[in-house]
Design an enzyme around this catalytic site. Structure first.
Site, short mmCIF file in Angstrom:
data_model
loop_
_atom_site.label_atom_id
_atom_site.label_comp_id
_atom_site.label_asym_id
_atom_site.label_seq_id
_atom_site.Cartn_x
_atom_site.Cartn_y
_atom_site.Cartn_z
CE LYS A 1 -3.89 2.04 2.62
NZ LYS A 1 -4.75 1.86 3.81
CB SER B 1 -8.03 4.04 2.88
OG SER B 1 -7.12 3.34 3.73
CB SER C 1 -8.27 0.99 5.73
OG SER C 1 -8.95 2.20 5.95
#
Length: 527
Positions: free
Chosen positions: A91, A166, A190
């Site tokens: 990420k 997210s 997330s």
């Protein structure tokens, strides 16, 4: 995309590792297959857009090192980590030396970190080829990956729908067979919510059990790095690799790392007490989601689990408490992005050139609407005269939620709920309705407020889209969520393929696929 690419990318990470150790495949072959897959499905107007940056050269170099060590044999080959040579995505909130780290924001466009996050250092030491950096809501603020400054990520199950947030980029990359493993961060869900809506497995470890050093902070008391995978065992194996005490993280917990992989392979709930959280199964959940949830409960009961109901009344206030604590901490953490020290700098168009005016111009241009919204809310909640009424009160609710968890775990070994109240919604549907967007995290937020571990595992389909089932366990009992999650995974796949194996085929055909190399498939951030 070749037949070999199709076959290799659809193995589980555990299967990949076994074949690498047996010499049946090479890491270069495996890594190239995933780079080819990224080229085939990630770019273009209707591509998945899971990646912001693809690091083909570094990934292939690491893969070649692993192959050379295995070919040489001896002690060096024996010392390789079990996952050595298995590719992974990271990420883009987690800093990586030699690759751009943007946090999905114009504020950090093209920024290159001078150091590795602890988890990235562990990946590199274990020789997992890092395929690149995945898309996210800007500074991890969102539930749909629509708030990225570099474009939306699409759900591989239906490219007109969101992949969660997210960390939608990491979940979509794994669901689309672009990577077998990925790292995400979970502040209010997330990792788990994207896992639910993409049919993948996502784990939020116990707070402090995985180092946060090098993860760009949103809310420091809530953030946690964790694994994303297609199976519970794969997530457990990656969790083992990244866990452990880190002196660079003041919140890092001491102690040995448990055998999470062994817990996942146990896959047995006979005699386990599973608590259904009364507050997380009622109004606001789609009928199809509840249907899959109740089917999961029946499967667990038939396998020998004892199903009990637990009452956690403070959970009704978790969403409100979270959306005071999180923006308050975010407003403080994001103060460092001022246009002075590093990152984007925007000079005022007119007037005197002062630090205050440079800061104002930079933050106005560098931050997106959702980030600005949360900074304003958090700054207000921390302001003189309002601190006790808002932030202080939210922290009191947080204590009550922790007490509710303690009471619930006296009655149950693990707790269970749907991960998300809905399946993936269409892109744009909630973009202009922040409150509707925030409600997607109603089931995942309590775990972050209390610091307990949680996992989302696939629980079937509703309207042709994945549904997630969440398990929660006491602090430092992460092995329990792997045991329960793997058991449900096994039960639901007894008469059918695992959910991840049913994901639709996305490969492009014709000249577009042949003309689009892996590097071009990603958004050209930091190039």
């Amino acid at each position: 995309m070749t037949t070999q690419t199709h076959h290799l990318t659809r193995l589980t990470a555990a299967e990949m590792a076994q074949k690498l150790r047996a010499g049946e495949i090479t890491s270069v072959e495996l890594t190239q297959a995933h780079l080819d897959r990224i080229a085939a499905v990630d770019g273009g107007e209707r591509g998945i857009h899971a990646f912001l940056h693809v690091s083909a050269e570094e990934a292939l170099r690491t893969a070649a090192e692993v192959d050379d060590l295995r070919a040489a044999g001896g002690a060096a080959a024996e010392a390789l980590h079990p996952l050595a040579g298995v590719p992974i995505a990271v990420k883009d909130l987690i800093v990586t030396e030699g690759q751009p780290t943007t946090a999905g924001s114009k504020m950090l466009e093209g920024w290159m970190s001078p150091y590795d996050a602890t988890v990235v250092k562990k990946l590199r030491e274990a020789k997992l080829p890092i395929l690149g950096k995945t898309n996210l809501d800007e500074f991890a603020m969102g539930s749909s990956t629509e708030h990225s400054a570099y474009g939306v990520t699409r759900n591989p199950w239906d490219t007109t729908r969101i992949p969660g947030g997210s960390g939608g980029g990491s979940a979509a990359a794994v669901a689309a067979f672009e990577a077998p493993l990925a790292l995400g961060t979970d502040t209010g869900g997330s990792i788990r919510q994207p896992g639910a809506v993409t049919g993948t497995v996502g784990t939020k470890p116990t707070y402090g059990s995985v180092s946060r050093y090098g993860a760009i902070a949103m809310a420091s008391s809530l953030d946690q790095i964790g694994p994303v995978a297609r199976t519970t065992e794969d997530a457990a194996l990656l969790h083992e690799l990244i866990a452990g005490h880190d002196p660079k993280d003041s919140t890092s917990l001491p102690g040995e790392v448990p055998a999470f992989g062994e817990a996942a392979r146990t896959a047995d709930v006979a005699g386990m007490r599973i608590g259904v959280i009364k507050q997380l199964t009622g109004e606001g959940y789609q009928p199809g989601v509840l249907d899959r949830f109740h089917e999961a409960l029946e499967a667990l009961r038939a396998a020998g689990a004892e199903i009990v109901e637990v009452d956690c009344p403070s959970f009704d206030y978790a969403l409100g408490a979270y959306y005071l604590i999180m923006p308050s901490e975010a407003s403080s953490n994001l103060a460092k992005f001022d246009g002075v020290r590093y990152g984007t700098r925007v000079l005022p168009e007119e007037g005197p050139l002062t630090i205050e005016r440079v800061m104002g111009s930079t933050r106005a241009a560098g931050f997106g609407d959702e980030v600005k919204r949360r900074i304003i809310l958090g700054t207000y909640a921390l302001s003189a005269g309002y601190y006790d009424a808002y932030y202080g009160s939210a922290q009191k609710v947080r204590t009550l939620i922790q007490q509710d968890f303690d009471a619930a775990f006296e009655k149950a070994d693990v707790l269970i709920s749907p991960t998300s109240p809905t399946v993936a919604f269409p892109l744009g549907e909630n973009l202009d309705d922040p409150l509707a967007m925030y409600l997607n995290d109603v089931a995942t937020i309590p775990a972050n407020l209390a610091g307990v571990p949680g996992i989302s595992v696939p629980g079937g389909l509703s309207e042709g889209l994945p549904v997630g089932i969440q398990f929660l366990a006491p602090i430092r009992e992460d092995a329990r969520v792997y045991r329960a999650g793997a058991a449900l995974e096994k039960l639901l796949s007894q008469d059918a393929e695992p959910l991840w194996a049913q994901a639709p085929e996305l490969a492009k055909t014709g000249p577009e696929a042949a003309a689009e190399p892996a590097e071009a498939a990603a958004h050209p951030v930091g190039k």
